[in-house]
Design a protein around this motif. Structure first.
Motif, PDB file in Angstrom:
ATOM      1  N   LYS A  21     -51.726 -36.878 -58.445  1.00  0.00           N
ATOM      2  CA  LYS A  21     -51.038 -37.147 -57.671  1.00  0.00           C
ATOM      3  C   LYS A  21     -51.794 -38.570 -57.130  1.00  0.00           C
ATOM      4  O   LYS A  21     -50.378 -39.623 -57.429  1.00  0.00           O
ATOM      5  CB  LYS A  21     -51.134 -36.828 -56.238  1.00  0.00           C
ATOM      6  CG  LYS A  21     -50.421 -34.977 -56.668  1.00  0.00           C
ATOM      7  CD  LYS A  21     -50.728 -34.677 -55.159  1.00  0.00           C
ATOM      8  CE  LYS A  21     -49.395 -33.459 -55.524  1.00  0.00           C
ATOM      9  NZ  LYS A  21     -49.152 -32.510 -53.384  1.00  0.00           N
TER      10      LYS A  21
ATOM     11  N   TYR B 282     -50.241 -40.786 -59.961  1.00  0.00           N
ATOM     12  CA  TYR B 282     -48.807 -40.868 -60.207  1.00  0.00           C
ATOM     13  C   TYR B 282     -48.084 -42.128 -59.264  1.00  0.00           C
ATOM     14  O   TYR B 282     -47.544 -43.321 -59.033  1.00  0.00           O
ATOM     15  CB  TYR B 282     -48.335 -39.820 -59.609  1.00  0.00           C
ATOM     16  CG  TYR B 282     -46.319 -39.808 -58.930  1.00  0.00           C
ATOM     17  CD1 TYR B 282     -45.578 -40.382 -60.323  1.00  0.00           C
ATOM     18  CD2 TYR B 282     -45.694 -39.844 -58.283  1.00  0.00           C
ATOM     19  CE1 TYR B 282     -44.058 -40.506 -60.160  1.00  0.00           C
ATOM     20  CE2 TYR B 282     -44.691 -40.133 -57.717  1.00  0.00           C
ATOM     21  CZ  TYR B 282     -43.113 -40.666 -58.542  1.00  0.00           C
ATOM     22  OH  TYR B 282     -42.645 -40.680 -58.590  1.00  0.00           O
TER      23      TYR B 282
ATOM     24  N   LYS C 191     -48.582 -45.872 -59.907  1.00  0.00           N
ATOM     25  CA  LYS C 191     -47.723 -46.036 -60.328  1.00  0.00           C
ATOM     26  C   LYS C 191     -46.438 -46.638 -59.215  1.00  0.00           C
ATOM     27  O   LYS C 191     -45.855 -47.731 -59.963  1.00  0.00           O
ATOM     28  CB  LYS C 191     -47.068 -44.902 -61.458  1.00  0.00           C
ATOM     29  CG  LYS C 191     -47.809 -45.066 -63.228  1.00  0.00           C
ATOM     30  CD  LYS C 191     -47.414 -43.635 -63.442  1.00  0.00           C
ATOM     31  CE  LYS C 191     -48.324 -43.277 -64.937  1.00  0.00           C
ATOM     32  NZ  LYS C 191     -48.338 -44.190 -66.001  1.00  0.00           N
TER      33      LYS C 191
ATOM     34  N   HIS D  11     -42.965 -35.025 -60.425  1.00  0.00           N
ATOM     35  CA  HIS D  11     -44.193 -35.515 -60.617  1.00  0.00           C
ATOM     36  C   HIS D  11     -44.794 -35.593 -59.141  1.00  0.00           C
ATOM     37  O   HIS D  11     -46.589 -35.792 -59.838  1.00  0.00           O
ATOM     38  CB  HIS D  11     -44.269 -36.979 -61.414  1.00  0.00           C
ATOM     39  CG  HIS D  11     -44.044 -37.692 -62.098  1.00  0.00           C
ATOM     40  ND1 HIS D  11     -43.999 -37.336 -63.559  1.00  0.00           N
ATOM     41  CD2 HIS D  11     -42.757 -38.436 -62.857  1.00  0.00           C
ATOM     42  CE1 HIS D  11     -44.017 -37.333 -64.881  1.00  0.00           C
ATOM     43  NE2 HIS D  11     -42.504 -37.818 -64.098  1.00  0.00           N
ATOM     44  N   TYR D  12     -44.450 -35.496 -58.380  1.00  0.00           N
ATOM     45  CA  TYR D  12     -45.567 -35.399 -56.817  1.00  0.00           C
ATOM     46  C   TYR D  12     -44.885 -34.098 -55.705  1.00  0.00           C
ATOM     47  O   TYR D  12     -45.744 -33.422 -56.315  1.00  0.00           O
ATOM     48  CB  TYR D  12     -44.774 -36.813 -56.362  1.00  0.00           C
ATOM     49  CG  TYR D  12     -45.730 -36.186 -55.280  1.00  0.00           C
ATOM     50  CD1 TYR D  12     -47.098 -37.069 -54.583  1.00  0.00           C
ATOM     51  CD2 TYR D  12     -45.404 -35.897 -53.710  1.00  0.00           C
ATOM     52  CE1 TYR D  12     -48.174 -37.664 -54.343  1.00  0.00           C
ATOM     53  CE2 TYR D  12     -46.281 -36.477 -52.842  1.00  0.00           C
ATOM     54  CZ  TYR D  12     -47.978 -37.082 -52.459  1.00  0.00           C
ATOM     55  OH  TYR D  12     -48.281 -37.007 -51.376  1.00  0.00           O
TER      56      TYR D  12
ATOM     57  N   PRO E 224     -43.291 -41.697 -65.590  1.00  0.00           N
ATOM     58  CA  PRO E 224     -43.184 -42.140 -64.334  1.00  0.00           C
ATOM     59  C   PRO E 224     -43.383 -42.717 -63.903  1.00  0.00           C
ATOM     60  O   PRO E 224     -43.706 -44.196 -64.103  1.00  0.00           O
ATOM     61  CB  PRO E 224     -44.718 -41.298 -64.480  1.00  0.00           C
ATOM     62  CG  PRO E 224     -44.756 -41.033 -65.627  1.00  0.00           C
ATOM     63  CD  PRO E 224     -43.876 -41.811 -66.766  1.00  0.00           C
TER      64      PRO E 224
END
Length: 333
Positions: free
Chosen positions: A186, A189, A192, A285-286, A320
């Motif tokens: 997390k 991500y 990013k 992704h989260y 991502p």
């Protein structure tokens, strides 16, 4: 083999690289770009450069850290931001998964290096995947499938290739597709989102904003379908939009935030599409969405068939947060 925590492995690696790196040089944008292109010549298309290091080996990591530790001589804020982002990415588990499943490394290197080098790299990939598993870092299903397909179709008679195929055939990919399931996933991500979308708030707040911005329109049809070799937002940039040079091989050496900032056309023409992909990106992704959950959302918002939806999901998995390069401009009045 002894088990080490990811934090300890990271600490050991970074301290080693700091000791080994030839840092504190001053490079301009072109010199940074040339160094990083040469280092990553096995990882991107249309590279006519000699391959000196194969991806994510110890020599590769040392060289990458050395390059990224140098001082950037430039007043270009976008390049400084990207360099800071690449420095931060060294903290995360990417190096434990040395062969990106969407990158045909064999095709890129086969005519440029000896069979002995390929043999050593296959051995390295297997050993690194074993090491990664011991730290709970595993390939997702798409990455796993991508590697198996590349290996089984490769015309290379090596025992190391057969051993790697055998290992992958018995390998258990992680259950979910997104970064959230990896150690520090997390946080990875979030880093990013920070770079691509200039996002400092939590992903949950971003999702709330997307809900306010989205206007449902099931007639939205993507103008071009994604592939697995570059972020989808690059496919949406028209030829009239200049793609500004960047430092990241994963983005095709295009600075995505800076390029999208100069292309208002893509944000106006594809608002519904972009916002929908952003929501799915956050979900996978989260929030821990399954592939089926992502498919349902895409299918309900966009005029896609199953194959098109799965292609889009795969692109989101491999790149991502890149779609968030357009996010800041939807918040402007």
């Amino acid at each position: 083999m002894k088990k080490y925590s990811l934090a300890l492995l990271t600490s050991i690696l970074l301290s080693t690289l700091t000791a080994c790196g030839d840092s504190n040089l001053s490079l301009n944008e072109q010199e940074f770009s040339s160094e990083l292109r040469a280092l990553n010549s096995a990882l991107y298309r249309q590279s006519d450069l000699k391959i000196n290091e194969l991806p994510f080996t110890e020599a590769y990591l040392e060289r990458r850290h050395s390059i990224l530790s140098n001082k950037l001589l430039s007043s270009n804020v976008a390049i400084h931001s990207e360099l800071d982002y690449l420095r931060i990415q060294q903290r995360y588990p990417e190096r434990y998964l040395p062969w990106p499943g969407n990158v045909p490394v064999i095709t890129y290197i086969q005519e440029k290096v000896s069979t002995e080098v390929v043999d050593k790299w296959f051995l390295f990939v297997k050993s690194k995947l074993v090491e990664a598993s011991e730290s709970n870092i595993r390939l997702n299903r798409l990455e796993h499938q991508g590697l198996l397909e590349q290996l089984t179709s490769a015309d290379i008679a090596l025992q190391s290739r057969d051993d790697l195929i055998s290992y992958l055939n018995s390998y258990r990919p992680r259950a979910m597709l997104g970064l959230h399931q990896l150690p520090n996933g997390k946080e990875w991500y979030q880093s990013k989102l920070n770079f691509y979308g200039s996002i400092k708030t939590s992903p949950n707040k971003v999702l709330a904003n997307l809900t306010k911005l989205t206007v449902h329109d099931t007639n939205t049809v993507p103008p071009v379908m994604p592939n697995l070799h570059r972020p989808y937002i690059l496919e949406l940039l028209p030829d009239s939009c200049k793609k500004l040079t960047g430092l990241n091989w994963r983005d095709g050496f295009v600075n995505l935030p800076a390029s999208v900032a100069k292309c208002k056309q893509v944000r106006k023409q594809h608002k519904m599409l972009l916002l929908t992909i952003m929501e799915v990106d956050l979900g996978l992704h989260y929030q821990g969405w399954s592939q089926q959950q992502a498919f349902v959302v895409l299918n309900s918002r966009l005029a896609l068939n199953e194959q098109q939806a799965q292609q889009l999901i795969a692109n989101i998995v491999y790149f991502p947060a890149t779609i968030f390069a357009a996010y800041p401009y939807f918040l402007q009045p």
